[in-house]
Design an enzyme around this catalytic site. Sequence first.
Site, PDB file in Angstrom:
ATOM      1  N   ASP A 100       0.989  -0.857   0.300  1.00 26.14           N
ATOM      2  CA  ASP A 100      -0.135   0.225  -0.010  1.00 26.14           C
ATOM      3  C   ASP A 100       0.533   1.006   0.311  1.00 26.14           C
ATOM      4  O   ASP A 100       1.171   1.431  -1.469  1.00 26.14           O
ATOM      5  CB  ASP A 100      -0.642  -0.208   1.135  1.00 26.14           C
ATOM      6  N   ARG A 162     -10.293 -12.817   6.106  1.00 23.86           N
ATOM      7  CA  ARG A 162      -8.731 -13.932   5.196  1.00 23.86           C
ATOM      8  C   ARG A 162      -8.497 -15.328   4.636  1.00 23.86           C
ATOM      9  O   ARG A 162      -8.219 -15.207   4.059  1.00 23.86           O
ATOM     10  CB  ARG A 162      -7.807 -13.570   6.952  1.00 23.86           C
TER      11      ARG A 162
HETATM   12  P1  IMP Z   1       1.663  -0.304   4.006  1.00 19.20           P
HETATM   13  O1  IMP Z   1       3.221  -0.216   4.921  1.00 19.20           O
HETATM   14  O2  IMP Z   1       1.206   0.782   3.871  1.00 19.20           O
HETATM   15  O3  IMP Z   1       2.157  -1.212   2.057  1.00 19.20           O
HETATM   16  O4  IMP Z   1       0.972  -1.733   4.190  1.00 19.20           O
HETATM   17  C1  IMP Z   1       0.737  -2.561   4.060  1.00 19.20           C
HETATM   18  C2  IMP Z   1      -0.050  -3.290   4.720  1.00 19.20           C
HETATM   19  O5  IMP Z   1      -1.567  -3.269   4.800  1.00 19.20           O
HETATM   20  C3  IMP Z   1      -0.623  -4.688   4.362  1.00 19.20           C
HETATM   21  O6  IMP Z   1       0.370  -5.693   4.800  1.00 19.20           O
HETATM   22  C4  IMP Z   1      -2.658  -4.625   4.609  1.00 19.20           C
HETATM   23  O7  IMP Z   1      -1.724  -5.707   6.063  1.00 19.20           O
HETATM   24  C5  IMP Z   1      -2.259  -4.002   5.286  1.00 19.20           C
HETATM   25  N1  IMP Z   1      -3.478  -3.230   3.574  1.00 19.20           N
HETATM   26  C6  IMP Z   1      -3.269  -1.978   3.025  1.00 19.20           C
HETATM   27  N2  IMP Z   1      -4.419  -1.782   2.080  1.00 19.20           N
HETATM   28  C7  IMP Z   1      -5.433  -2.948   2.721  1.00 19.20           C
HETATM   29  C8  IMP Z   1      -6.612  -3.807   2.098  1.00 19.20           C
HETATM   30  O8  IMP Z   1      -6.806  -2.423   0.861  1.00 19.20           O
HETATM   31  N3  IMP Z   1      -7.005  -4.150   2.767  1.00 19.20           N
HETATM   32  C9  IMP Z   1      -6.339  -4.862   3.824  1.00 19.20           C
HETATM   33  N4  IMP Z   1      -5.230  -4.244   4.165  1.00 19.20           N
HETATM   34  C10 IMP Z   1      -4.501  -3.634   3.927  1.00 19.20           C
END
Ligand code: IMP
Length: 175
Positions: A100, A162
């Site tokens: 994300d 999940r």
């Molecule tokens: P980042 O550090 O922002 O890249 O976070 C990634 C983490 O955020 C993932 O491993 C997910 O646990 C959570 N995440 C981000 N987007 C989503 C989504 O659309 N649905 C569910 N979990 C998400």
Amino acid sequence: MHSDVERIIYSKEQIENRCIELGKIVSEHYGEETPIVVGLLKGSVPFMAELCKNIECDMEMEFMDVSSYSGTVSNEVKIVKDIEGSVTNRSVLLVEDIIDTGKTLKKVKELMYHKGAKDVKIITLLDKREARVCDVQADWYGFEIPNEFVIGFGLDYNQKYRNLPYIGVIKKSAI
Ligand code: IMP
Ligand code: MG
């Protein structure tokens, strides 16, 4: 389909087929090497299982659990559960459900190099590229998705969903 799901964006069959392709790419990339494949708990578990069934080279499996939180200056990642073996001079493949903002993987990648890994690659089932704030990219990904909240195949909303065998968009009424 679960009653909290608005629509399915990737079906079980589409995910399984993509994992066959990704497994082939990963196997060819590592060849005679034995990478340490590190799944990030808990979201990566279904993707990790599906992907590894299609990896033909030798590999080792590890799991890590990290939680990210926003500090005042930078984003920190707390290690809830670390890997058990050594990564010194080894190739590491980090497996995630989704990238994300990229904050989690950026930190975990740095951490693996800090532990002595010679090479760290990233594979993610979903790539939400529009939401990226860190300069971290997946080496391989299953599907690119728009900036929408998705659930299923490892992805949760408040720890639920999940187990869904597909990836879907959650209904507003379920949030
Ligand atoms: P980042 O550090 O922002 O890249 O976070 C990634 C983490 O955020 C993932 O491993 C997910 O646990 C959570 N995440 C981000 N987007 C989503 C989504 O659309 N649905 C569910 N979990 C998400
Ligand atoms: Mg996660």
